[in-house]
Scaffold this motif. Structure first.
Motif, mmCIF file in Angstrom:
data_model
loop_
_atom_site.group_PDB
_atom_site.id
_atom_site.type_symbol
_atom_site.label_atom_id
_atom_site.label_comp_id
_atom_site.label_asym_id
_atom_site.label_seq_id
_atom_site.Cartn_x
_atom_site.Cartn_y
_atom_site.Cartn_z
ATOM 1 N N ALA A 151 -26.739 55.429 -46.168
ATOM 2 C CA ALA A 151 -27.650 53.610 -46.042
ATOM 3 C C ALA A 151 -29.169 53.783 -45.814
ATOM 4 N N ASP A 152 -29.332 53.649 -44.381
ATOM 5 C CA ASP A 152 -30.359 53.929 -44.354
ATOM 6 C C ASP A 152 -31.631 54.418 -45.113
ATOM 7 N N VAL A 153 -30.910 55.581 -44.829
ATOM 8 C CA VAL A 153 -31.782 56.446 -46.351
ATOM 9 C C VAL A 153 -32.030 56.226 -47.347
ATOM 10 N N ARG A 154 -31.037 55.769 -47.988
ATOM 11 C CA ARG A 154 -30.905 54.868 -48.870
ATOM 12 C C ARG A 154 -32.455 53.803 -49.175
ATOM 13 N N ARG A 155 -32.001 52.761 -48.132
ATOM 14 C CA ARG A 155 -32.906 51.687 -48.277
ATOM 15 C C ARG A 155 -34.597 52.750 -48.418
#
Lengths: 572, 572
Positions: free
Chosen positions: B334-338
């Motif tokens: 999720a944080d990479v996607r953000r």
């Protein structure tokens, strides 16, 4: 390049945070304000006079690998020796092996000075400090006796060996092997990457702390053990003896930190000794990593301080255009002032958060009851990822603003402003990326105590908001109260979120929100304590803190929106 | 390093913005969608196949000064020749001297591709384009005939010479002298700095456009004239002849853009010809600078696109840990996607603002009535500083996120992620720092028409908010409406502010607020037009756009808080 250790500022902040409480404990009775200021004066002189001039040289003359041996930049050996001879490496180490047993609160100040003066060189003693901590906590008495004295004296240095090419953030994927030798030692074989100061010529020996797997180890993170592997095997007298089977394969060519050799190390049956029990390596490493994370946050804030000092000096000297305040220098322009206020405000906020974290670590160590210890430890645990991520993000943002204040000459390497950005950029990546810090905060740290520690931190900010209002500062109080309310709402949302990935999706903005809130809280307290500090606090609360509500909004959207497109659709 | 020109995206955006209106005008009748796509296909191939591979080489093998002559990196001469032979330099130039007379809207797309593939090389033709524009608008027919054909063909290149060591942002402080020669030419004497592509070996001649003072010139900006000073004086046949008295004194050693030679040039009685009237040089330069500012904004967005492409590709390939969506690659976190959503969202917003600005420039040119022309010109004038500052800030922020997505390898130069940040960093400084852009927006641009053009832009966003609500997107509509309301309030405050320095104090946050609002507006319009674009728009509106209100709060605090401390108090 000039750097002036901000001794007065550090002392003021330490008192504001309540550091004097330490000297009232049995554990840190010697940590008086007088001792602190004497230490700061001494370390500040070292940083400003001896280390700061090395910074540009280290960038210009990168550490290099020659015939298998790493050669460090000119002056680094002398600089390192001065750090060691000052006793700075063993500041917090126990007295049994030569340490000074002073609080972490003192060490972060000294380390900030070393890093602000010359980040690349300062990493070397910082690695040793981490290793000393790990050995003190987990090594056998025999290993302690063998390794701690030379590490604390600085005759030997330490490194951390976690990453492998396929195992970076995912440490559990590592494959380095440790085979038992008949004498109780182990033979270590594998390749390790990103080893800061993995080889050098500034001290006589290097001890590598290496994560590896025993032959029968379970897969993943549960099958990892920790080994101390010296570059030169100690003789019975404790001197560096025969060369161990570890070689420096190559150095990374990095964006910055050119003076700090980042090594690829190959272990080919190298002799090592286990630290802690079998398959308990990650636990041992993590003890040390928590403090290392705070240490990296301090690196970021140190560079922010250095960048701010230079930008202010340049803005006071450079003349361009006519300024509204009648001064001829660009510091008179409102937009330049905005940048300088932002730099100073973020730096002050990051420093307060880092020092506050260190103080909680110390108070936990000094606690006389388990309840007290647990409360301080939980507070430190919640603050650690915030200190790491916000400290380093601040270093990057402030160094970027420093370039901007310099204008065109900021883009020219000779000025040194660009080097600060290049050097500090990695701090948001190593020791756990800032994304991992944020996930730690909303995942593990919020879950540990159901959000109690974070709630208490928000409560501290709420109390400061009330104190502002009581002092007649209605607008400032309202700004801080609004940010605290946003933090309450976002925290409640996090705790209610069913799926952990919903928390992770908002982790980074949540951490930023908390950092802004705590930064505002500390700056406001400083203003209440000393009226001359009101302008900086007012700028932060009215002009930077409103971002907290924007971050809070982003923090509570859940994972759904981030998976509504395949990642491919975001690319070319 | 791979770069794929985003042709489909560019075409979609052009249609969304209403670019097809151009082909309905007499001036740009040939600017059809078919022509556009043919051009994009051709330029995209050049960028991806020939120029992108040069980018790393230019960084590794900086332009260097040898015996007074600048040598460019390997492959740059061939790359430059291919750009020239493609006809790309004269895309918007008039047909009288060989140009294609196509709209700026097409040029920004092509220039984005060239800059996204190899920023350092792309600056060379970009400088020529600016010079062509200045000569077309201000030079005598004789000068046009002499200089325009070789510049448009690309046999010669152009430079801009404004800055001197004591005269950077404050152009009025320049001291270079121009003494009349008996034959009507002038002898130019002085030193100029920051001259991009001030010397090189990729074309046969260079024309410097130099700001200088006539002997009787008034002080300050009102006494500046403009001169065309070729490196080699043209023979009567128009070929490069005798060497002129201009020398390259040194090259700057810069953070990035190593392939682009940044020269210090010494003029010692060099022969030049006046462009425009005496003391009218700054007006002539500013004509060209407005478009150059848009061009620099496009440089920023181009690098943002390149960084986003690479980060997505890396995140899809790099495996680390287990991801919530079951994919093994880090793009599943999720944080990479953000980070990837943020990169793509900011890039898309910056592109829409830049292209929208170009379209208004074209519509002003093509207008058939003065009222129509004035309206489009005012819109373009308001958008230009936003395009420049937000485009370049986006380039820097997105390149920084690109490093972060790469983790440790992002910090290693070999990856190329760090180069993008190093290269793009200067775009926030040159062609008027982003602070100066912001001051231009709240000062000159808001004052020109009492805020009418900015008000109309906010009105466009309000209409989009209403359209979102009408389409059942209540939450998105409310988010956009809230940002528009914040912009209305901040704009009213700016217009009511008595002292210009109160506006300047809030200029930077005000510009950011406007950029976020317009970016959200464009992304929302895209989503309304094509449902597959909703996720990116929703992310932007719900997670990035809330920052607009925080910026608005900072924008309306006035100058007082920034002068409540002496700048010295912010330093060491």
């Amino acid at each position: 390049m000039s750097y002036t250790a901000p001794i007065a500022e550090m002392g003021f902040l330490a008192d504001l945070l309540g550091q004097p409480r330490l000297a009232a404990t049995a554990r840190f009775a010697e940590a008086t304000a007088e001792t602190r200021q004497a230490i700061l004066g001494e370390a500040g002189r070292l940083a400003g006079e001896l280390l700061a001039p090395l910074n540009a040289a280290g960038d210009r003359h990168p550490a290099r690998l020659e015939n298998g041996v790493v050669r460090c930049p000119p002056g680094y050996a002398e600089g390192y020796r001065a750090i060691a001879e000052g006793g700075w490496i063993g500041l917090v180490a126990g007295p049994e092996h030569g340490g000074m047993a002073l609080p972490q609160s003192f060490a972060v100040m000294v380390n900030e000075m070393l890093a602000g003066a010359c980040l690349s060189l300062s990493l070397c003693p910082l690695m040793s400090q981490g290793q000393i901590e790990a050995l003190e906590a987990h090594a056998s008495d025999e290993l302690k006796a063998r390794f701690l004295p030379p590490l604390i004296e600085g005759r030997w240095t330490g490194t951390m060996n976690l990453s492998e090419p396929q195992a970076g953030s995912d440490v559990g994927a590592l494959t380095t092997r440790a085979e038992p030798n008949p004498d109780g030692s182990h033979a270590i074989t594998g390749q390790k990457v990103w080893i800061s100061w993995g080889d050098h010529d500034v001290a006589e020996n290097i001890v590598h702390l290496v994560l590896a797997r025993l032959p029968d180890a379970p897969a993943g993170t549960k099958g990892i053990s920790l080994f101390a592997v010296p570059k030169f095997l100690p003789t019975p007298e404790g001197a560096p003896g025969r060369r161990n089977a570890v070689q420096t394969v190559s150095l990374e060519e990095k964006l910055g930190l050119h003076g700090s050799p980042t090594c690829v190390l190959a272990y080919e049956g190298a002799t090592g000794w286990m630290v802690g029990g079998p398959n308990r390596g990650l636990a041992a490493m993590f003890t040390m990593m928590n403090n290392a994370r705070l240490g990296v946050g301090v690196e970021g804030l140190a560079v922010a301080e250095a960048a701010t000092q230079r930008a202010v000096a340049y803005a006071l000297e450079r003349r361009q255009g006519t300024t509204p305040d009648g001064s001829a220098a660009i510091a008179g322009h409102a937009d330049v002032r905005r940048m300088l206020f932002t730099m100073r405000g973020l730096t002050a906020a990051a420093r307060a958060i880092c020092y506050d974290c260190a103080l909680s670590i110390d108070l936990a160590k000094a606690a006389e009851t388990e309840a007290e210890r647990a409360a301080h430890a939980a507070r430190a645990a919640a603050l650690t990822p915030i200190a790491k991520a916000f400290g380093t993000d601040t270093g990057i943002e402030v160094a970027g603003l420093g370039i901007q204040v310099h204008g065109g000459v900021g883009y020219v390497e000779e000025t040194g402003a660009a080097q600060l950005l290049r050097d500090v950029r990695v701090t948001a990546i190593y020791e756990g990326t800032n994304g991992i810090q944020a996930m730690d905060l909303v995942g593990r740290k919020l879950s540990l105590d159901g959000g109690a520690a974070v709630g208490a931190l928000i409560g501290e900010a709420e109390a400061t908001a009330a104190a502002l209002a009581a002092a007649g500062e209605a607008a400032l109080g309202a700004a801080l109260a609004d940010a605290a309310a946003a933090a309450r709402e976002a925290t409640a949302w996090m705790l209610a979120a069913g799926a952990i990935n919903d928390r992770f999706a908002g982790a980074t903005p949540y951490l930023k929100m908390m950092a802004l809130l705590l930064g505002g809280h500390h700056l406001a307290r400083a203003a209440l304590a000393e009226p001359g500090r009101r302008p900086l606090a007012a700028f932060f609360l009215m002009q930077l803190l409103p971002r907290a509500r924007a971050e809070a909004a982003a923090a509570v959207q859940g994972a759904g929106p981030l998976y509504a497109l395949p990642a491919e659709a975001l690319g070319a």
